[in-house]
Design a protein around this motif. Structure first.
Motif: not given
Length: 225
Positions: A108, A156, A160
């Motif tokens: 990501w 965050r 994930m």
């Protein structure tokens, strides 16, 4: 400005490689400072200076101290810089093949959009691995741009990975980081990771790792439902 966390796209390659290089190399100076400020190395530095002074040569004392500190810095620099160079020619050269070719892997990026421009400010990857009858995930390449730190982005992106691991029925998420990366260690501990092992095995020669006084920390978080 809008922050979006999404899967890696081929167009991100240059930005991701640059962020990776900068993010790892910034640990060179902290590693050096941590080493030379240790009680042992302060003693070594003072002893070398004293030896030169007792030999009746102030310039010799300075040369001995400078040579010693130069060696420590060289080792710290090479430890991180050679790691960057190695990975840029391996997994970071083919990110889709390394991290997006299997269902249990993912990569990501965190992209900030504003004023008609977008910029990659963070990244993280996970690789699924089989161990006996269980699957677990290994977190790799967590890098957050210095301009986006202390804003919750690291939490965050770590979450994930944890959520992805739950979806893929991983038993746990494991990772390795260096003792120099104190902010990363604090983040992982905050996210529920525990320190389970320390070692000094790196890609660099063993003597160089010893000189840097850098320790590799293995951490893990159980996520079995």
């Amino acid at each position: 400005m809008t922050l979006v966390i999404r899967r890696y796209r081929p167009s991100d390659k240059d930005a991701v490689r640059s962020l990776f290089s900068d993010g790892i190399r910034e640990h060179i100076r902290p590693a050096f400072y941590n080493a030379v400020r240790s009680q042992l190395y302060v003693g070594v530095t003072l002893c070398l200076g004293l030896v030169g002074f007792l030999m009746g040569c102030v310039s010799g004392a300075l040369v001995l101290v400078a040579g010693w500190l130069g060696l420590v810095y060289y080792c710290c620099h090479d430890l991180y810089a050679s790691f960057v160079n190695d990975k840029l020619h391996k997994d970071m050269q083919d990110i889709p093949g390394s991290y997006l070719s299997r269902p249990d892997d993912c990569f990501w990026v965190a992209e900030v959009e504003g004023n008609g421009k977008s910029q990659v400010m963070g990244m993280v990857a996970v690789v699924g691995k089989q161990s006996g009858g269980e699957k677990h995930g290994e977190l790799f390449r967590m890098i957050i741009s210095s301009s986006c730190r202390r804003a919750g982005l690291g939490s965050r992106m770590t979450q994930m990975v944890v959520d992805f691991g739950k979806e893929r029925s991983f038993s746990k998420i494991v990772l390795e980081t260096s003792s120099t990366q104190t902010a990363a260690v604090a983040l992982y501990e905050k996210m529920g990771f525990s320190h389970v092992l320390s070692h000094t095995e790196t890609h660099a020669p063993a003597w160089m790792t010893v000189v840097t006084r850098v320790t590799i920390l293995k951490m893990e978080k159980c996520i079995r439902n």
